[in-house]
Scaffold this active site. Structure first.
Site, short mmCIF file in Angstrom:
data_model
loop_
_atom_site.label_atom_id
_atom_site.label_comp_id
_atom_site.label_asym_id
_atom_site.label_seq_id
_atom_site.Cartn_x
_atom_site.Cartn_y
_atom_site.Cartn_z
CB CYS A 81 -1.00 -0.07 1.15
SG CYS A 81 -2.43 0.97 0.87
CG HIS A 175 -2.85 -3.23 4.12
ND1 HIS A 175 -1.74 -2.59 4.63
CD2 HIS A 175 -3.63 -2.26 3.61
CE1 HIS A 175 -1.85 -1.30 4.44
NE2 HIS A 175 -2.98 -1.06 3.82
CD GLU A 177 0.20 -5.42 5.95
OE1 GLU A 177 0.26 -6.06 4.88
OE2 GLU A 177 -0.04 -4.19 5.99
N1 GLN Z 1 -3.57 6.28 0.94
C1 GLN Z 1 -2.33 6.01 1.62
C2 GLN Z 1 -1.17 6.75 1.00
O1 GLN Z 1 -1.30 7.38 0.00
C3 GLN Z 1 -2.01 4.52 1.63
C4 GLN Z 1 -2.99 3.80 2.51
C5 GLN Z 1 -2.44 2.55 3.12
O2 GLN Z 1 -1.22 2.33 3.22
N2 GLN Z 1 -3.34 1.75 3.62
O3 GLN Z 1 -0.08 6.68 1.51
#
Ligand code: GLN
Length: 195
Positions: A81, A175, A177
């Site tokens: 992410c 994610h 994890e």
């Molecule tokens: N929207 C977040 C970002 O731009 C990422 C979200 C996440 O890691 N769950 O960093």
């Protein structure tokens, strides 16, 4: 036997969840905040969280240049992410002045699923990790909007690319994890072992 020493960048984000999965898989997983701690690991996980915050903190802590150098030298890195955003060579929708470590020849689009779908769970088909479906949790997730020629697409949601690999670099928009899925961390540890 102890597994390889690997790090989780511990400036902001879901560090503990990654440490737990990596330890479950037998790795000697440690938080990494300083350049000397980075030198001591054979692989690095960039957690989920807020990519613009991790970017700023990494510069404040003097970690941006050492991480870029480590990636260029072939360090296996897995980003989830926000971590995927930090691994991307190009970011769409970043805040003013937002930078990444880079390394993955992709363009990521931040918050690509929009405010109507802040977060969702779905099952993904990811042949690279095996035949069983992946239970994937997306939280304000990015998508990979375009990939360079040496990037392998590992998974999609509809037409959107959500998991990629390029050499020792692995990135997922979701994610694993937090949903009990360990196979991406295993892929990462295989890259560490194979180095
Ligand atoms: N929207 C977040 C970002 O731009 C990422 C979200 C996440 O890691 N769950 O960093």
């Amino acid at each position: 036997m102890t597994g390889p020493r690997v790090g989780v960048l511990a400036l902001q984000g879901d560090v503990r969840e990654h440490l737990r999965v990596l330890r479950e898989l037998g790795a000697d997983a440690v938080p990494v905040r300083r350049p000397d701690e980075l030198d001591a690991v054979a692989g690095l996980v960039l957690p989920g969280g807020e990519s613009s915050v991790i970017d700023k903190l990494s510069r404040a802590f003097g970690m941006q240049a050492p991480i870029r150098a480590a990636i260029a030298a072939g360090l296996p890195v897995y980003g989830t992410c926000a971590g995927l955003i930090l691994l991307a060579d190009r970011i769409e929708g970043g805040i003013e002045g937002q930078e990444s470590f880079g390394g993955l020849d992709v363009t990521v689009r931040r918050n690509a699923f929009g405010s109507q779908t802040e977060s969702f769970e779905t099952e993904l088909d990811v042949p690279a990790v095996g035949p069983d479906p992946v239970r994937a949790t997306f939280i304000r997730a990015p998508v990979v909007a375009s990939v360079g020629p040496s990037v392998e697409v590992l998974a999609r949601v509809g037409d959107d690319i959500v998991a990629v690999r390029q050499g020792a670099l692995l990135g997922t928009a979701f994610h694993p994890e937090i949903s009990g899925e360990v196979r991406f961390h295993r892929l990462f540890l295989e890259a560490v072992a194979g180095r």
